[in-house]
Design a protein around this motif. Structure first.
Motif, PDB file in Angstrom:
ATOM      1  N   SER A 143       8.345 -13.058  30.796  1.00 54.72           N
ATOM      2  CA  SER A 143       9.400 -12.385  31.547  1.00 54.72           C
ATOM      3  C   SER A 143      10.264 -11.592  30.570  1.00 54.72           C
ATOM      4  CB  SER A 143      10.262 -13.399  32.297  1.00 54.72           C
ATOM      5  OG  SER A 143       9.519 -14.054  33.302  1.00 54.72           O
ATOM      6  N   MET A 147       2.714 -15.848  31.756  1.00 54.61           N
ATOM      7  CA  MET A 147       3.324 -14.551  31.985  1.00 54.61           C
ATOM      8  C   MET A 147       4.689 -14.485  31.289  1.00 54.61           C
ATOM      9  SD  MET A 147       3.218 -11.543  33.682  1.00 54.61           S
ATOM     10  CE  MET A 147       2.123 -11.708  35.089  1.00 54.61           C
ATOM     11  N   ARG A 187       6.122  -9.210  32.767  1.00 51.91           N
ATOM     12  CA  ARG A 187       6.755  -8.644  33.959  1.00 51.91           C
ATOM     13  C   ARG A 187       8.237  -8.447  33.691  1.00 51.91           C
ATOM     14  NH1 ARG A 187       8.729 -13.195  38.157  1.00 51.91           N
ATOM     15  NH2 ARG A 187       9.501 -14.687  36.626  1.00 51.91           N
ATOM     16  N   THR A 207       2.133  -5.491  28.197  1.00 55.23           N
ATOM     17  CA  THR A 207       0.946  -5.646  29.040  1.00 55.23           C
ATOM     18  C   THR A 207      -0.166  -4.673  28.651  1.00 55.23           C
ATOM     19  OG1 THR A 207       2.315  -6.419  30.884  1.00 55.23           O
ATOM     20  CG2 THR A 207       0.100  -5.617  31.407  1.00 55.23           C
ATOM     21  N   PRO A 225      12.083  -4.616  40.146  1.00 58.68           N
ATOM     22  CA  PRO A 225      11.712  -5.895  39.529  1.00 58.68           C
ATOM     23  C   PRO A 225      12.273  -7.070  40.324  1.00 58.68           C
ATOM     24  CG  PRO A 225      12.511  -4.351  37.881  1.00 58.68           C
ATOM     25  CD  PRO A 225      12.836  -3.748  39.217  1.00 58.68           C
ATOM     26  N   GLU A 226      11.636  -8.201  40.210  1.00 59.30           N
ATOM     27  CA  GLU A 226      12.126  -9.400  40.881  1.00 59.30           C
ATOM     28  C   GLU A 226      13.493  -9.790  40.309  1.00 59.30           C
ATOM     29  OE1 GLU A 226      10.960 -14.135  41.559  1.00 59.30           O
ATOM     30  OE2 GLU A 226       9.599 -12.808  40.444  1.00 59.30           O
ATOM     31  N   ALA A 244       7.952  -4.425  29.333  1.00 59.14           N
ATOM     32  CA  ALA A 244       6.886  -5.132  30.054  1.00 59.14           C
ATOM     33  C   ALA A 244       5.617  -4.284  30.100  1.00 59.14           C
ATOM     34  CB  ALA A 244       7.340  -5.487  31.467  1.00 59.14           C
ATOM     35  N   TRP A 245       5.770  -2.956  30.261  1.00 57.16           N
ATOM     36  CA  TRP A 245       4.593  -2.074  30.194  1.00 57.16           C
ATOM     37  C   TRP A 245       3.953  -2.159  28.813  1.00 57.16           C
ATOM     38  CZ3 TRP A 245       4.108   1.860  26.576  1.00 57.16           C
ATOM     39  CH2 TRP A 245       2.870   2.525  26.617  1.00 57.16           C
TER      40      TRP A 245
END
Length: 305
Positions: free
Chosen positions: A3, A1, A34, A26, A57-58, A22-23
């Protein structure tokens, strides 16, 4: 993944651009990605998330060794986790001057363009595929551009930034003046933040000929509410500087509507920096700088000791 992350103390562009890219990675490039943040986003960025129903977001403080990372809205290692060179940086998209110091494991795509906003660059890189984007992606893109240009008031604004924003607003059915007023209202509400948080909220580290500075900007349509806390802010500056490894904190309160900045002057060293940098006499504990709105174009390049 993969980042996708911006800089520490994330503003609207450093919150929205990781979401946009990120969109794209992906959904268009088919590379799982992400968005992550390197700190709590500011009030305007949080408003953007709520307005377009985007999940927060994280928030991360570090990156793992070998983690694949796309860096956006900065290329300065001082604004990134200390482990950045242990990670695998695979792309950089930015609109700031080249800082140097980031190491990569292989040649990568680096896009740095003289535009007001990272999201404008992303608009151009995404191209026709933007037609596939959900509204939240276009909404984040518009918000980032209006934020970084201060609704086209900032001297960093280019004709292209303005044209892109106007196209996005038309696509979304948004009236720019009304939308920007809502954004700036959210940006100006800093009542819930302690002084140390305000000094770090939108700030960047800058080495000025061996003097490490934290250069902080508060953009607001209600500067008097910030100036009412002037004494408390100046009292907090030495501790923030000490904790962050800086020698001084420079706080510029940018009045979006009057198009000027007020620099707080807590001591003799800041007074000397202000006079040398902006060519103005300073007799009190603050100085008003007409026409100064951009840290990137007007503040950082002018700083002298």
């Amino acid at each position: 993944m993969i980042s996708v992350t911006g800089h520490k103390s994330p503003d609207t562009d450093s919150t929205g651009s990781p979401i946009i890219w990120a969109w794209y990675l992906t959904d268009v490039r088919k590379q799982a990605a992400r968005p992550v943040l390197l700190g709590e986003p500011n009030t305007e960025a949080k408003w953007m998330l709520e307005r377009w129903k985007i999940d927060m977001p994280e928030i991360v403080t570090d990156l793992g060794e070998g983690d694949q990372v796309v860096i956006v809205d900065t290329n300065n290692p001082a604004e990134l986790p200390a482990s950045i060179n242990a990670a695998e940086v695979i792309e950089i998209i930015d609109h700031h001057m080249l800082a140097g110091g980031i190491k990569t494991r292989a040649p990568i795509n680096i896009t740095i363009r003289p535009l007001a906003c990272t999201a404008t660059i992303m608009h151009d890189l995404i191209g026709d595929d933007l037609s596939r984007a959900p509204q939240y992606v276009k909404g984040a893109m518009l918000t980032c551009i209006l934020s970084d240009t201060l609704e086209f008031r900032s001297p960093t604004t280019t004709a292209h930034d303005k044209a892109v924003a106007e196209k996005l607003a038309a696509d979304l059915g948004v009236e720019i003046s009304d939308y920007a007023a809502e954004m700036f209202k959210a940006k100006s509400d800093v009542s819930r933040f302690a002084e140390a948080e305000l000094l770090r909220m939108d700030s960047k580290e800058y080495d000025l000929d061996g003097t490490m500075l934290r250069v902080s900007v508060l953009e607001t349509t209600a500067p008097l509410t910030v100036m009412e806390r002037k004494d408390a802010l100046m009292k907090a500056m030495p501790q923030v500087a000490h904790d962050d490894g800086a020698q001084e904190v420079l706080l510029f309160i940018v009045d979006i509507l009057r198009e000027e900045a007020t620099l707080l002057v807590p001591n003799e060293r800041v007074r000397a920096i202000a006079e040398a940098s902006f060519g103005v006499p300073v007799s009190g504990d603050y100085v008003v700088l007409p026409g100064i709105m951009s840290r990137k174009k007007q503040i950082i390049p002018a700083l002298k000791v």
